[in-house]
Design an enzyme around this catalytic site. Structure first.
Site, PDB file in Angstrom:
ATOM      1  N   HIS A  50      -1.755   3.728   2.955  1.00 31.15           N
ATOM      2  CA  HIS A  50      -1.747   4.681   4.070  1.00 31.15           C
ATOM      3  C   HIS A  50      -1.525   6.081   3.540  1.00 31.15           C
ATOM      4  O   HIS A  50      -0.838   6.277   2.541  1.00 31.15           O
ATOM      5  CB  HIS A  50      -0.677   4.328   5.098  1.00 31.15           C
ATOM      6  N   MET A  51      -2.104   7.020   4.244  1.00 29.09           N
ATOM      7  CA  MET A  51      -1.953   8.440   3.932  1.00 29.09           C
ATOM      8  C   MET A  51      -1.108   9.053   5.047  1.00 29.09           C
ATOM      9  O   MET A  51      -1.410   8.877   6.227  1.00 29.09           O
ATOM     10  CB  MET A  51      -3.350   9.068   3.889  1.00 29.09           C
TER      11      MET A  51
ATOM     12  N   GLU B 291       7.193   2.043   1.391  1.00 28.22           N
ATOM     13  CA  GLU B 291       7.928   0.989   2.104  1.00 28.22           C
ATOM     14  C   GLU B 291       6.990  -0.089   2.642  1.00 28.22           C
ATOM     15  O   GLU B 291       7.359  -1.256   2.703  1.00 28.22           O
ATOM     16  CB  GLU B 291       8.712   1.590   3.280  1.00 28.22           C
TER      17      GLU B 291
ATOM     18  N   ASN C 208       2.366   7.494  -0.849  1.00 30.50           N
ATOM     19  CA  ASN C 208       3.439   6.946  -1.675  1.00 30.50           C
ATOM     20  C   ASN C 208       2.951   5.663  -2.345  1.00 30.50           C
ATOM     21  O   ASN C 208       2.258   4.856  -1.718  1.00 30.50           O
ATOM     22  CB  ASN C 208       4.668   6.639  -0.811  1.00 30.50           C
TER      23      ASN C 208
ATOM     24  N   ASP D 105       3.397   8.250  13.253  1.00 28.61           N
ATOM     25  CA  ASP D 105       4.507   7.625  12.524  1.00 28.61           C
ATOM     26  C   ASP D 105       5.692   7.481  13.487  1.00 28.61           C
ATOM     27  O   ASP D 105       5.999   8.390  14.255  1.00 28.61           O
ATOM     28  CB  ASP D 105       4.904   8.476  11.312  1.00 28.61           C
ATOM     29  N   ILE D 106       6.355   6.340  13.433  1.00 26.54           N
ATOM     30  CA  ILE D 106       7.461   6.049  14.357  1.00 26.54           C
ATOM     31  C   ILE D 106       8.692   6.902  14.041  1.00 26.54           C
ATOM     32  O   ILE D 106       9.567   7.074  14.888  1.00 26.54           O
ATOM     33  CB  ILE D 106       7.793   4.531  14.290  1.00 26.54           C
TER      34      ILE D 106
HETATM   35  P1  AMP Z   1       5.832   4.610   3.214  1.00 25.29           P
HETATM   36  O1  AMP Z   1       7.298   4.818   2.925  1.00 25.29           O
HETATM   37  O2  AMP Z   1       4.932   5.605   2.553  1.00 25.29           O
HETATM   38  O3  AMP Z   1       5.422   3.176   2.977  1.00 25.29           O
HETATM   39  O4  AMP Z   1       5.661   4.909   4.757  1.00 25.29           O
HETATM   40  C1  AMP Z   1       5.802   3.940   5.750  1.00 25.29           C
HETATM   41  C2  AMP Z   1       5.858   4.682   7.053  1.00 25.29           C
HETATM   42  O5  AMP Z   1       5.600   3.766   8.100  1.00 25.29           O
HETATM   43  C3  AMP Z   1       7.220   5.337   7.356  1.00 25.29           C
HETATM   44  O6  AMP Z   1       7.063   6.746   7.492  1.00 25.29           O
HETATM   45  C4  AMP Z   1       7.639   4.673   8.665  1.00 25.29           C
HETATM   46  O7  AMP Z   1       8.298   5.557   9.541  1.00 25.29           O
HETATM   47  C5  AMP Z   1       6.304   4.194   9.219  1.00 25.29           C
HETATM   48  N1  AMP Z   1       6.387   3.073  10.150  1.00 25.29           N
HETATM   49  C6  AMP Z   1       7.040   1.897   9.974  1.00 25.29           C
HETATM   50  N2  AMP Z   1       6.879   1.099  11.035  1.00 25.29           N
HETATM   51  C7  AMP Z   1       6.091   1.776  11.905  1.00 25.29           C
HETATM   52  C8  AMP Z   1       5.562   1.481  13.204  1.00 25.29           C
HETATM   53  N3  AMP Z   1       5.804   0.316  13.826  1.00 25.29           N
HETATM   54  N4  AMP Z   1       4.793   2.422  13.818  1.00 25.29           N
HETATM   55  C9  AMP Z   1       4.540   3.605  13.201  1.00 25.29           C
HETATM   56  N5  AMP Z   1       5.013   3.928  11.983  1.00 25.29           N
HETATM   57  C10 AMP Z   1       5.773   3.034  11.346  1.00 25.29           C
END
Ligand code: AMP
Length: 118
Positions: A101-102, A96, A88, A31-32
């Site tokens: 995704h898990m 988001e 989520n 995760d970024i």
């Molecule tokens: P969610 O809020 O459950 O949809 O989680 C989305 C996740 O994606 C968040 O924890 C972000 O930090 C992660 N995320 C968004 N863009 C990237 C990316 N380019 N590389 C890795 N993780 C990302």
């Protein structure tokens, strides 16, 4: 055609990531914006928008999310000490990215339910 999700771009290699696992059904990458020492996203290769959109056809990929989580836990040496898996769903669930995704979180005590406070 629907626009590709950011996770599809990561799976295809269009957007760089720290990939830790990839097979025919799922991919996993860091995760970024990590919320724990180890924060990995395990993602279905098929861009299913949310748990609310799954069908029985998706069961192999959804099951694979768990077997890959167990493998990552083993690789990180936290199978016994523990970790947290979060999925989520929808706006109120804090989702988001509309691509299933898990979240795999590990590294010390994670506190109460939800993302650890850092
Ligand atoms: P969610 O809020 O459950 O949809 O989680 C989305 C996740 O994606 C968040 O924890 C972000 O930090 C992660 N995320 C968004 N863009 C990237 C990316 N380019 N590389 C890795 N993780 C990302």
């Amino acid at each position: 055609m629907a626009e590709e999700t950011i996770f599809t771009k990561i799976i295809n290699g269009t957007i760089p990531s720290k990939l830790v696992y990839h097979d025919d059904l799922v991919s996993a990458f860091a995760d970024i914006n990590p919320k724990a020492e180890h924060h990995i996203l395990i993602v279905t290769n098929k861009p299913i928008p949310s748990v609310s959109a799954v069908t029985t056809e998706d069961e192999p990929a959804l099951g694979r999310l768990f077997t890959v989580a167990a493998k990552i836990a083993k690789d990180l040496g936290v199978s016994e000490s523990g970790y947290r898996l979060i999925v989520n769903c929808g706006p109120d669930g804090g989702q988001e990215v509309p691509h299933i995704h898990m979240h795999f979180l590990a590294g010390g005590k994670l506190g109460g339910l939800g993302f650890p406070q850092r």
